[in-house]
Design a protein around this motif. Structure first.
Motif, PDB file in Angstrom:
ATOM      1  N   VAL A   1       0.839  -1.198   0.000  1.00 58.22           N
ATOM      2  CA  VAL A   1       0.000   0.000   0.000  1.00 58.22           C
ATOM      3  C   VAL A   1       0.872   1.246   0.000  1.00 58.22           C
ATOM      4  O   VAL A   1       0.640   2.196  -0.764  1.00 58.22           O
ATOM      5  N   LEU A   2       1.900   1.249   0.856  1.00 53.13           N
ATOM      6  CA  LEU A   2       2.824   2.380   0.911  1.00 53.13           C
ATOM      7  C   LEU A   2       3.505   2.585  -0.439  1.00 53.13           C
ATOM      8  O   LEU A   2       3.592   3.715  -0.932  1.00 53.13           O
ATOM      9  N   ALA A   3       3.973   1.501  -1.044  1.00 54.41           N
ATOM     10  CA  ALA A   3       4.667   1.601  -2.325  1.00 54.41           C
ATOM     11  C   ALA A   3       3.743   2.125  -3.418  1.00 54.41           C
ATOM     12  O   ALA A   3       4.143   2.956  -4.243  1.00 54.41           O
ATOM     13  N   ALA A   4       2.502   1.656  -3.428  1.00 56.70           N
ATOM     14  CA  ALA A   4       1.551   2.090  -4.456  1.00 56.70           C
ATOM     15  C   ALA A   4       1.277   3.583  -4.351  1.00 56.70           C
ATOM     16  O   ALA A   4       1.307   4.306  -5.363  1.00 56.70           O
ATOM     17  N   MET A   5       1.034   4.071  -3.129  1.00 56.93           N
ATOM     18  CA  MET A   5       0.762   5.499  -2.977  1.00 56.93           C
ATOM     19  C   MET A   5       2.009   6.322  -3.253  1.00 56.93           C
ATOM     20  O   MET A   5       1.928   7.420  -3.831  1.00 56.93           O
ATOM     21  N   LEU A   6       3.181   5.813  -2.855  1.00 55.74           N
ATOM     22  CA  LEU A   6       4.437   6.541  -3.079  1.00 55.74           C
ATOM     23  C   LEU A   6       4.700   6.721  -4.565  1.00 55.74           C
ATOM     24  O   LEU A   6       5.030   7.825  -5.021  1.00 55.74           O
ATOM     25  N   VAL A   7       4.579   5.645  -5.328  1.00 55.30           N
ATOM     26  CA  VAL A   7       4.808   5.726  -6.777  1.00 55.30           C
ATOM     27  C   VAL A   7       3.813   6.693  -7.414  1.00 55.30           C
ATOM     28  O   VAL A   7       4.174   7.530  -8.257  1.00 55.30           O
ATOM     29  N   GLY A   8       2.558   6.587  -7.009  1.00 55.81           N
ATOM     30  CA  GLY A   8       1.555   7.501  -7.546  1.00 55.81           C
ATOM     31  C   GLY A   8       1.845   8.946  -7.199  1.00 55.81           C
ATOM     32  O   GLY A   8       1.697   9.839  -8.036  1.00 55.81           O
ATOM     33  N   ALA A   9       2.280   9.205  -5.953  1.00 52.66           N
ATOM     34  CA  ALA A   9       2.567  10.572  -5.518  1.00 52.66           C
ATOM     35  C   ALA A   9       3.740  11.177  -6.281  1.00 52.66           C
ATOM     36  O   ALA A   9       3.732  12.372  -6.609  1.00 52.66           O
ATOM     37  N   VAL A  10       4.759  10.374  -6.569  1.00 52.42           N
ATOM     38  CA  VAL A  10       5.900  10.875  -7.344  1.00 52.42           C
ATOM     39  C   VAL A  10       5.453  11.275  -8.745  1.00 52.42           C
ATOM     40  O   VAL A  10       5.791  12.357  -9.242  1.00 52.42           O
ATOM     41  N   ALA A  11       4.679  10.395  -9.384  1.00 54.73           N
ATOM     42  CA  ALA A  11       4.177  10.705 -10.725  1.00 54.73           C
ATOM     43  C   ALA A  11       3.288  11.940 -10.697  1.00 54.73           C
ATOM     44  O   ALA A  11       3.425  12.854 -11.524  1.00 54.73           O
ATOM     45  N   GLY A  12       2.371  11.986  -9.736  1.00 54.23           N
ATOM     46  CA  GLY A  12       1.476  13.127  -9.643  1.00 54.23           C
ATOM     47  C   GLY A  12       2.201  14.414  -9.315  1.00 54.23           C
ATOM     48  O   GLY A  12       1.887  15.474  -9.875  1.00 54.23           O
ATOM     49  N   GLY A  13       3.166  14.350  -8.404  1.00 53.16           N
ATOM     50  CA  GLY A  13       3.919  15.541  -8.043  1.00 53.16           C
ATOM     51  C   GLY A  13       4.745  16.084  -9.194  1.00 53.16           C
ATOM     52  O   GLY A  13       4.809  17.308  -9.401  1.00 53.16           O
ATOM     53  N   PHE A  14       5.349  15.192  -9.962  1.00 51.60           N
ATOM     54  CA  PHE A  14       6.184  15.629 -11.089  1.00 51.60           C
ATOM     55  C   PHE A  14       5.332  16.233 -12.199  1.00 51.60           C
ATOM     56  O   PHE A  14       5.591  17.339 -12.678  1.00 51.60           O
TER      57      PHE A  14
END
Length: 253
Positions: free
Chosen positions: A207-220
């Motif tokens: 769950v942490l990894a999924a949100m982290l990857v999504g947040a990086v993509a969204g933030g960039f």
């Protein structure tokens, strides 16, 4: 897999919202709670997951960072890191029931700031006059308390920063937005480190990894698109999410 994909999408939305105007917590926190996490754990996981997204956004904005009034960027960042750590420590030390009881009210407070913060900033700035500016120590004290709030809860802390800088220094929100995301990353940094060392944040690594990857993509992507997308639409979605989340938290209580 479907649930993880939804968490990933929530991370993308949260990272993009943080990059554009703030409020990613309103997406990340309820998504993790809906996944089955206790509120305190969800709060810690969201802070860790959103940190890389904030860093990605700050990297995109790196050439547009401007000082906050008379305060040096190094001093402001150091205070943000310190306050974020203090807030995270409070979350870990206080009973979970304290956060459960405070969460709806913190959400309500952040929702009000989200709805009226910009208008209040303009009204107070006009009433106070732009010639009146906060001193460097006053800016740092205000930033410290905001960082403590950001480390403990974090909802709309970026919007609160813009409000403080606008009211106290007369800074334009658009010009200050790159520094906002940089200070958000600083607050998340110390909080995330403490959560990783002293909490059960890693109890749900997928769950942490999924949100982290999504947040990086969204933030960039969000930082790149911030100058071109219609922010009124994003603010409307964010406001609706904030209101619905606040109501649901009160109903849970």
């Amino acid at each position: 897999m479907t649930e993880l994909f939804l968490v990933l999408l929530s991370g993308v939305a949260a990272g993009a919202l943080n990059a554009i105007g703030g409020g990613g917590t309103f997406v990340a926190l309820p998504a993790l709670v809906a996944f089955g996490m206790p509120p305190v754990t969800a709060n810690a996981v969201s802070r860790v997951a959103l940190l890389p997204g904030a860093v990605a956004s700050a990297w995109v904005y790196r050439r547009e960072l401007t000082p906050v009034g008379p305060t040096s960027t190094k001093a402001l960042t150091a205070i943000s890191v310190m306050g974020g750590g203090v807030g995270a420590g409070l979350l870990l030390m206080l009973p979970a029931s304290s956060f459960d009881a405070a969460a709806p009210w913190l959400l309500a407070f952040a929702t009000v700031i989200l709805a009226f913060g910009r208008h209040l900033s303009r009204a107070l700035g006009s009433a106070l006059g732009r010639s009146v500016g906060m001193s460097s120590p006053a800016v740092l004290i205000g930033q410290f308390f905001l960082a403590v709030y950001g480390g403990y809860f974090g909802g709309a802390v970026g919007i609160m920063m813009l409000a403080l800088w606008s009211i106290g220094l007369g800074l334009d929100a658009a010009v200050s937005n790159p520094m906002r995301i940089a200070q958000l990353a600083a607050i998340y940094l110390s909080a995330a480190v403490l959560f990783l060392l002293a909490s059960n944040t890693l109890s749900a690594p997928l769950v942490l990894a999924a949100m982290l990857v999504g947040a990086v993509a969204g933030g960039f992507v969000g930082a790149h698109l911030a100058r071109h997308l219609p922010t009124w639409l994003l603010r409307g979605v964010l406001m609706a999410t904030a209101v619905i989340t606040t109501v649901l938290y009160f109903l849970r209580g």
